[in-house]
Design an enzyme around this catalytic site. Sequence first.
Site, PDB file in Angstrom:
ATOM      1  N   SER A 546       0.845  -1.192   0.000  1.00  0.00           N
ATOM      2  CA  SER A 546       0.000   0.000   0.000  1.00  0.00           C
ATOM      3  C   SER A 546       0.885   1.249   0.000  1.00  0.00           C
ATOM      4  CB  SER A 546      -0.965  -0.039   1.190  1.00  0.00           C
ATOM      5  OG  SER A 546      -2.001   0.888   1.035  1.00  0.00           O
ATOM      6  N   ASP A 632      -9.812  -3.472  -5.662  1.00  0.00           N
ATOM      7  CA  ASP A 632      -9.212  -2.665  -4.603  1.00  0.00           C
ATOM      8  C   ASP A 632      -9.689  -1.209  -4.721  1.00  0.00           C
ATOM      9  OD1 ASP A 632      -7.606  -1.323  -2.802  1.00  0.00           O
ATOM     10  OD2 ASP A 632      -5.751  -2.289  -3.444  1.00  0.00           O
ATOM     11  N   HIS A 667      -8.061  -4.838  -1.666  1.00  0.00           N
ATOM     12  CA  HIS A 667      -6.855  -4.356  -1.015  1.00  0.00           C
ATOM     13  C   HIS A 667      -6.239  -5.394  -0.070  1.00  0.00           C
ATOM     14  CE1 HIS A 667      -4.250  -0.941  -0.253  1.00  0.00           C
ATOM     15  NE2 HIS A 667      -4.340  -1.131   1.037  1.00  0.00           N
TER      16      HIS A 667
END
Length: 695
Positions: A546, A632, A667
Amino acid sequence: MTEMKPPCAEKRPVVTTVHGVDLVDDYAWLRADNWQDVLRDPDLLDAGIRAHLDAENAFCDAYMADTVPLQAALVAEMRARILEDDSSVPLPDGPYAYASRYLTGAQHPRLVRTLRDGGPEELLLDADELARDKSYFSLGGATHSPDHKLLAYSVDDTGSEFHVIRIRDLDADTDLPDEIPNTSGGVAWAADSKSFFYTFINDNHRTEKVLRHVIGTPASEDTVVYVEEDSGFFCGVDKTQSGRFIVIDSHDHQTSEVRLIDATAPDSPPRLVTARETEVEYSIEDDGDDRVYILTNADGAEDFKIVNAPLKNPGRDNWVDVVAHEPGRLILSMSIFQGRMVRLERVGGLPRIVIRELSSGHEHAIAFPEEAYSLGLSGSFEFDTNVVRFTYSSPTTPAQVYDYDMATGERFLRKTQEVPSGHEPSDYVTRRIMAPAADGESVPVTLLYRADTPLDGSAPCLLYGYGAYGIAIPASFSTRILSLVDRGFVYAIAHIRGGNEKGHRWYLAGKRENKPNTFKDFIAAAHHLVAEGFTSEGRIVAHGGSAGGMLMGAVANMAPSLWGAVLAAVPFVDVLNTMLDDTLPLTPPEWPEWGNPLDNIADFQLIASYSPYENLMTQDYPPMFVLAGLTDPRVTYWEPAKWIARLRALKTDDNPQVMHINMDAGHGGASGRFDELKETALEYAFALKVMGKAN
């Protein structure tokens, strides 16, 4: 190495001009025009884009084909460290005690309860059954009503984080007709158990309003309680520990504002505590009587302080310090129980729990002697209690759950994480070292390695980093990383600026105009590990996800020869284009963290100077393995897809750049406690392969 060639994405240049600068994006076409629809239904993805992503997965499969037995072995040993019929320590609430439990072989938990003093176990919800025949499933949350008759639970079956809330009648063991889509998943029950509050997610994936649902009525009739008009803010809903108030909070990454609703009067309007002020954060609890307690950074309290105020007039003019600001002591959270305050804080990079008697101000702390460890509060359903629950672990010590009697100071060990395949802590070493940064700062680095690992520079090293949003990476126990450590790796966590390991200033020193410090700190940590003999240049596998994936892209550009490989999970690498696009889900709320390049030329120039996608260059790059998720909503799939495409077009080496995109997840990657091991095994197998330790 496989003879199959990696995909070569077609260049279709798109030119945009910002602040007089022409930005050319050859791979903008990989962003689907209907991306919002794809989040809800992946089958709607454009066929040409899907073909390219499928080609990426095919190349990944081909390159990793010779590691399939290794991947299977990694999954098997990681799974062998998981107690398959694990369960949580029951948490009491009134007449019951609530827990979660896994059946052997189950991917998802069962939610159960017993009477407070024991007895037969009652099944409330079987998440594994709910997940049956679904390619993705996540249980977003589950909260029982105050009268213990209903359970509000939420599910996400695409990975897009749009949760549907449903209500289970616990006496009848059936779901009611109520169904509420497009929520963040959590609920806060009113005191009468007839209604609850929740947050609605709009098409841009922002929690923009709070609604109240009355049991037995359609969601279309839900009452809008609060609307957050600022597109840069999210809103959330919760309850105070006492259960007396519903808490509505509005926030971005540096400013917050809170409203309260009496839980016994759920149809009353929200009451503002104090108006938002830019860069002033606060959260609130009540003492069950006539005062509120507020954790805040107001008045220059960089590492936060705790104040109280009268419930009848809680505005900032009436705030009185209770726990004064102390530079270097970062107060992370606060809970109020009957007559006591419990706070979690970090001093010198290590956490501790402090218990305070509200009447006398007397305090005592809970801490541990290890060099590096993780400590956290586990929450409680009850307000009038002497017992607080916390968890403790370190890289060598499996997680332990304690109940702590706040009146007597006694600790009761309720559970120690079991590693079925065996774990001997004395076989491993945990250390905390300090890496010198170029500007004189010292970067904490947590280490884990086997006691018999040679420290002569020959060992490979997995160096993990994040460094954003003021999030600290805990020095906690992980059964997965043992699969690398047992194969001779040194595992290291670089606690770089952008996190809050050394106080709030550590976060500010890696934010916005200071963002380059994050990347420099990670590189400094790597150089120090080499200098101290833990590893050597070209033997370091850099790992981040991330915002930590952005870190991976930046350090690959800045110091490519340092890394033997780079592992980047859902990497935020297209920073400039994302921050320039205010139609994307998280862009306006992210401007306080990264800067607003649309309105501010200095922010534009800063982000352009480090954004991994724009700063790819004609040079050698290390081997890279990238994980992504089609649905995501946080780091959209096209960011890593574009990055890898441009990287392949520019690089001058023969090293592999491999991407695996999960076409059924978002995600968080694969759902299910065993399925997610397969993605970890992919990453680890790549690292072992390129480090020459796959056999």
